[in-house]
Design an enzyme around this catalytic site. Structure first.
Site: not given
Ligand code: GAR
Length: 212
Positions: A13-14, A90-91, A93, A107, A109, A174
């Site tokens: 979604s981001n 979600m890896r 690095l 990134n 968060h 976000e």
């Molecule tokens: C988001 O909430 C982002 O902030 C988080 O994963 C989600 C991805 O959503 N990222 C982390 O936690 C990284 N540490 P999306 O795939 O719908 O964008």
């Protein structure tokens, strides 16, 4: 025109919000490719539906983290991007990967860093009883979730919040915060030096998003 490569692992979604803003606001930039660490990521299909180039680089297809990251670098370098965006990637690095993209990898968060780095941020925020939660966009540094901060969005915690209701409001924040921070970086309005981010006067007031 600058080039962005977006890395995802799931819902995307981001990524969608960034692509939408890039197109609607006619950035002097384009999303060159969306690369997923999972072949079954929903975001991969969304990216293809949006007419974007996509690629999959899965950790399990490689014998080691080093080989996985080498394949990831190869997939990224096809596009010679100005900016690498981690949008729910979600890896963790390696230091060498982070150094390769130093000062041009962003990134998002789901917390007000440095509070609640790592996973399960919404549950931990509720358990801690904080009144303010939110989201942070930062440059990626070798220490997870600890890089120089570009922008933050504050999301008040309500008395009746559940993990899901709080997560939904943070995600909405976000979607507004991340595209603007990326644009600032690409436009030279967010400059990183000596581990801190300096913002142009024109955008500084918008780097803290608070509820109206
Ligand atoms: C988001 O909430 C982002 O902030 C988080 O994963 C989600 C991805 O959503 N990222 C982390 O936690 C990284 N540490 P999306 O795939 O719908 O964008």
């Amino acid at each position: 025109m600058k080039k962005i490569v977006i890395l995802i692992s799931g819902r995307g979604s981001n990524m969608e919000a960034i692509v939408a803003a890039c197109r609607a606001e006619r950035w002097d930039a384009s999303v060159a490719c969306v690369i997923s660490s999972r072949a079954d990521a929903v975001g991969l299909r969304l990216a293809a539906d949006a007419g974007l180039a996509t690629a999959v680089v899965e950790p399990r297809a490689h014998r080691s983290k080093e080989l996985f990251e080498r394949a990831l670098v190869d997939a990224i370098e096809v596009h010679a991007p100005d900016c690498v965006v981690l949008a729910g990637f979600m890896r963790v690095l390696s230091e060498s990967f982070v150094h390769r993209y130093a000062d041009r990898m962003l990134n998002v968060h789901p917390s007000l860093l440095p509070s609640f780095s790592g996973l399960d941020t919404h549950a931990r925020a509720l358990a801690a009883g904080v009144r303010a939660h939110g989201a942070t966009v930062h440059f990626v540094s070798p220490v997870v979730d600890a890089g120089p901060i570009v922008a933050q969005a504050v999301v008040p915690v309500r008395g009746d919040d559940t993990i899901d209701t709080l997560a939904a409001r943070v995600l909405d924040a976000e979607h507004r915060l991340f595209p603007r921070a990326i644009r600032w970086f690409l436009d030279g309005q967010a400059v990183i030096a000596d581990g801190r981010v300096t913002l142009a006067d024109a955008v500084a007031a918008d780097a803290l998003m608070v509820p109206s």
